[in-house]
Design a protein around this motif. Sequence first.
Motif, short mmCIF file in Angstrom:
data_model
loop_
_atom_site.label_atom_id
_atom_site.label_comp_id
_atom_site.label_asym_id
_atom_site.label_seq_id
_atom_site.Cartn_x
_atom_site.Cartn_y
_atom_site.Cartn_z
N ASP A 62 2.16 7.76 -9.66
CA ASP A 62 3.36 8.30 -9.53
C ASP A 62 3.67 9.19 -8.10
OD1 ASP A 62 5.24 10.66 -8.61
OD2 ASP A 62 4.57 12.26 -10.08
N ARG A 63 3.91 8.87 -7.21
CA ARG A 63 3.17 8.91 -5.66
C ARG A 63 4.01 9.55 -4.95
NH1 ARG A 63 0.03 4.11 -5.32
NH2 ARG A 63 0.98 2.83 -6.52
N GLY A 64 5.05 10.42 -5.57
CA GLY A 64 5.84 11.68 -5.29
C GLY A 64 6.78 10.97 -4.49
N ALA A 103 -6.00 11.11 11.22
CA ALA A 103 -5.80 11.69 9.95
C ALA A 103 -4.46 12.03 9.95
CB ALA A 103 -7.32 10.77 9.51
N GLY A 104 -4.42 11.47 7.65
CA GLY A 104 -3.47 12.28 7.57
C GLY A 104 -2.68 11.30 7.13
N THR A 105 -1.43 11.60 5.76
CA THR A 105 -0.17 11.32 6.13
C THR A 105 0.86 11.47 7.05
OG1 THR A 105 1.73 10.85 3.66
CG2 THR A 105 1.09 13.53 3.86
N GLY A 111 0.91 -1.45 0.17
CA GLY A 111 -0.28 0.16 -0.07
C GLY A 111 0.78 0.79 0.51
N LEU A 112 1.19 2.23 -0.88
CA LEU A 112 1.80 3.49 -0.87
C LEU A 112 1.07 4.56 -1.68
CD1 LEU A 112 4.71 1.32 -3.34
CD2 LEU A 112 4.39 2.47 -1.21
N GLY A 113 0.15 4.22 -0.20
CA GLY A 113 -1.61 5.30 -0.55
C GLY A 113 -1.23 6.49 -0.15
N ARG A 161 -1.34 -1.35 -6.56
CA ARG A 161 -2.33 -1.98 -7.25
C ARG A 161 -1.86 -1.72 -8.79
NH1 ARG A 161 -7.74 -0.95 -6.06
NH2 ARG A 161 -7.07 1.25 -5.26
N GLU A 162 -1.61 0.25 -8.95
CA GLU A 162 -0.07 0.46 -10.57
C GLU A 162 1.27 0.89 -10.19
OE1 GLU A 162 -2.11 3.34 -12.14
OE2 GLU A 162 -4.39 3.21 -10.98
N ARG A 163 1.58 -0.18 -10.82
CA ARG A 163 3.37 0.26 -10.60
C ARG A 163 3.98 1.39 -11.20
NH1 ARG A 163 8.45 -3.83 -12.24
NH2 ARG A 163 9.58 -3.23 -11.08
N1 LIG Z 1 -5.97 8.40 5.74
C1 LIG Z 1 -5.12 8.40 6.37
O1 LIG Z 1 -5.07 9.62 7.44
C2 LIG Z 1 -5.50 6.90 8.03
C3 LIG Z 1 -5.80 7.49 9.06
C4 LIG Z 1 -5.55 5.74 9.91
C5 LIG Z 1 -5.37 4.70 9.22
N2 LIG Z 1 -5.98 4.57 8.06
C6 LIG Z 1 -5.72 3.15 7.30
O2 LIG Z 1 -4.64 2.93 6.30
C7 LIG Z 1 -4.82 2.21 5.04
C8 LIG Z 1 -4.77 3.06 3.86
O3 LIG Z 1 -5.40 4.14 4.24
P1 LIG Z 1 -4.96 4.90 2.52
O4 LIG Z 1 -5.44 6.11 2.98
O5 LIG Z 1 -3.22 5.43 2.80
O6 LIG Z 1 -5.63 4.45 1.30
P2 LIG Z 1 -5.26 4.68 0.45
O7 LIG Z 1 -5.01 5.92 -0.28
O8 LIG Z 1 -6.48 4.36 -0.35
O9 LIG Z 1 -4.20 4.20 -0.37
C9 LIG Z 1 -4.27 2.42 -0.32
C10 LIG Z 1 -3.49 1.41 -1.07
O10 LIG Z 1 -3.31 0.46 -1.97
C11 LIG Z 1 -3.32 -0.01 -2.70
N3 LIG Z 1 -4.18 -1.16 -3.24
C12 LIG Z 1 -5.36 -1.09 -3.41
N4 LIG Z 1 -6.03 -2.73 -3.29
C13 LIG Z 1 -4.72 -2.61 -3.43
C14 LIG Z 1 -4.54 -4.82 -4.22
N5 LIG Z 1 -5.82 -4.93 -4.34
N6 LIG Z 1 -3.28 -4.92 -4.03
C15 LIG Z 1 -2.15 -4.22 -4.14
N7 LIG Z 1 -2.07 -2.65 -3.22
C16 LIG Z 1 -3.70 -2.36 -3.25
C17 LIG Z 1 -3.05 1.17 -3.92
O11 LIG Z 1 -2.82 1.06 -4.72
P3 LIG Z 1 -2.84 2.15 -5.82
O12 LIG Z 1 -2.44 3.56 -5.34
O13 LIG Z 1 -2.07 1.24 -7.18
O14 LIG Z 1 -4.43 1.63 -6.16
C18 LIG Z 1 -3.06 2.39 -2.45
O15 LIG Z 1 -1.41 2.52 -2.58
C19 LIG Z 1 -6.30 2.01 5.52
O16 LIG Z 1 -7.39 0.43 6.05
C20 LIG Z 1 -6.81 3.20 6.04
O17 LIG Z 1 -8.17 3.01 7.01
C21 LIG Z 1 -5.70 5.65 6.96
#
Ligand SMILES: NC(=O)c1ccc[n+]([C@@H]2O[C@H](COP(=O)([O-])OP(=O)(O)OC[C@H]3O[C@@H](n4cnc5c(N)ncnc54)[C@H](OP(=O)(O)O)[C@@H]3O)[C@@H](O)[C@H]2O)c1
Length: 434
Positions: free
Chosen positions: A51-53, A308-310, A11-13, A46-48
């Motif tokens: 661009d994720r910075g 929350a937040g990166t 997961g690289l979101g 998912r997507e290799r």
């Molecule tokens: N965002 C927050 O502030 C926050 C705070 C606390 C907890 N969380 C938790 O942290 C986790 C991640 O959240 P996020 O906000 O970072 O989510 P996000 O930005 O949507 O990132 C999700 C990542 O997972 C990858 N992914 C999704 N399905 C996949 C699959 N089947 N195989 C491989 N990779 C897959 C996506 O790939 P692609 O990029 O290629 O699409 C993306 O890089 C979640 O459990 C969320 O509840 C988030």
Amino acid sequence: MAEPLRIALAGLGTVGAGVIRLIEANGALIAGRAGRPLQVVAVSARERNKDRGVDLSPYAWEDDMTAMAARADVDVVVELVGGSDGPALTLARNALGANKALVTANKAMIAHHGLELAGMAEAAGVALKFEAAVAGGIPVIKGLREGTAANAIERVYGILNGTCNYILSTMESTGRDFGEVLKEAQELGYAEADPTFDVEGIDAAHKLSILAAIAFGAQVDFPSVETEGISRLRAADIEQAAALGFVIRLIGIADTETGANGAPTLFQRVCPYLVPHSHPLARVDGATNAVVAEGNYSGRLLFQGAGAGTGPTASAVVADLIDIARGDVGLPFSVPAAQLTPMARADAGHRIARDYLRFMVADRPGVLAEITAAMRDAGVSIESMIQKGRAEEGGAVMVSIVTHEGPEAHVDRAIELLEGSSSLVEPPLVLQLL
Ligand SMILES: NC(=O)c1ccc[n+]([C@@H]2O[C@H](COP(=O)([O-])OP(=O)(O)OC[C@H]3O[C@@H](n4cnc5c(N)ncnc54)[C@H](OP(=O)(O)O)[C@@H]3O)[C@@H](O)[C@H]2O)c1
């Protein structure tokens, strides 16, 4: 310096890319504190080519993230994908099954499968850590597991969803209605395109069930969290609450009681509460989270910060990695998974509360008498009653009531007595005073 802790990152979101940035930026400081460097070895998403910075060229790429657990060059798997089941759960099971530590920010997965995963981690003698799963950057799990370890926790409660808190505090400061503020929150990136998990209280319920398990030594029981979101609130409710000296916040509350058979029962509820201006949670605005834990020796502790937040979420993930690098395996829920008690859901009916009830009623004579008669027949004592203006929206008038303290069951009974009444234009809204 000692060997690095080798990490596979799925997961690289928002969070995953944040973890890479943080490890790169603070690597030397982290290595100093952990006693050895943190080294990302492999990544997956998912997507290799997206661009994720961040520069991913130093790391091995895995197309199938669930296979990362099998890599011999990895000590710990970090799951930052999300979803209670599916690939995230497969990866978690694979990692622990391969005797590798697991760090995750996935509250949905821990709320649904935390007990099983904790059992697997303990059997393998590896760490399972999920600080980022509750209240993002706030070290509340560490606070409960370590800081208050000497206490019996009497109650844990707080603001566990930043999206709802942003919406409610913006409704409060602007006087605008829910739908309008939600739309703006989506445009600003504070709310998801599908906001259901956030605004209906499910995300907060996931987090509350995890906190309750740690605070009370109970098995995680997400399905028995009584959950109501904020989507039925109107600007007029917020205005009315303000006139009475309250703000409205979505609060998750958990405590334990003694059930009829003498065994402990677990009370868990997420819903909007009227919070008095004098309470510290009333001053928590915007996307902030705050958790209150009441220990029998520590007294009331307040944990507050970015939920929350990166950056904040990555901070919590990396803190878990630092603990693992230091050799801290720990117990995921503070006591061995096999000792977590299965607690029945507490019967809320006898709990004593003051309520705010809002009715949208037809603008005709006799309606107020009908409502007050139902209250009287159910044994609910009314402290104040306000009818707001004349009919607007489709001929409906808003009537709000604040009750004196009394058992919840009495208010439930009053609502039952009014069910099906042609005087009510929509089902009543019942909120409690904190
Ligand atoms: N965002 C927050 O502030 C926050 C705070 C606390 C907890 N969380 C938790 O942290 C986790 C991640 O959240 P996020 O906000 O970072 O989510 P996000 O930005 O949507 O990132 C999700 C990542 O997972 C990858 N992914 C999704 N399905 C996949 C699959 N089947 N195989 C491989 N990779 C897959 C996506 O790939 P692609 O990029 O290629 O699409 C993306 O890089 C979640 O459990 C969320 O509840 C988030």
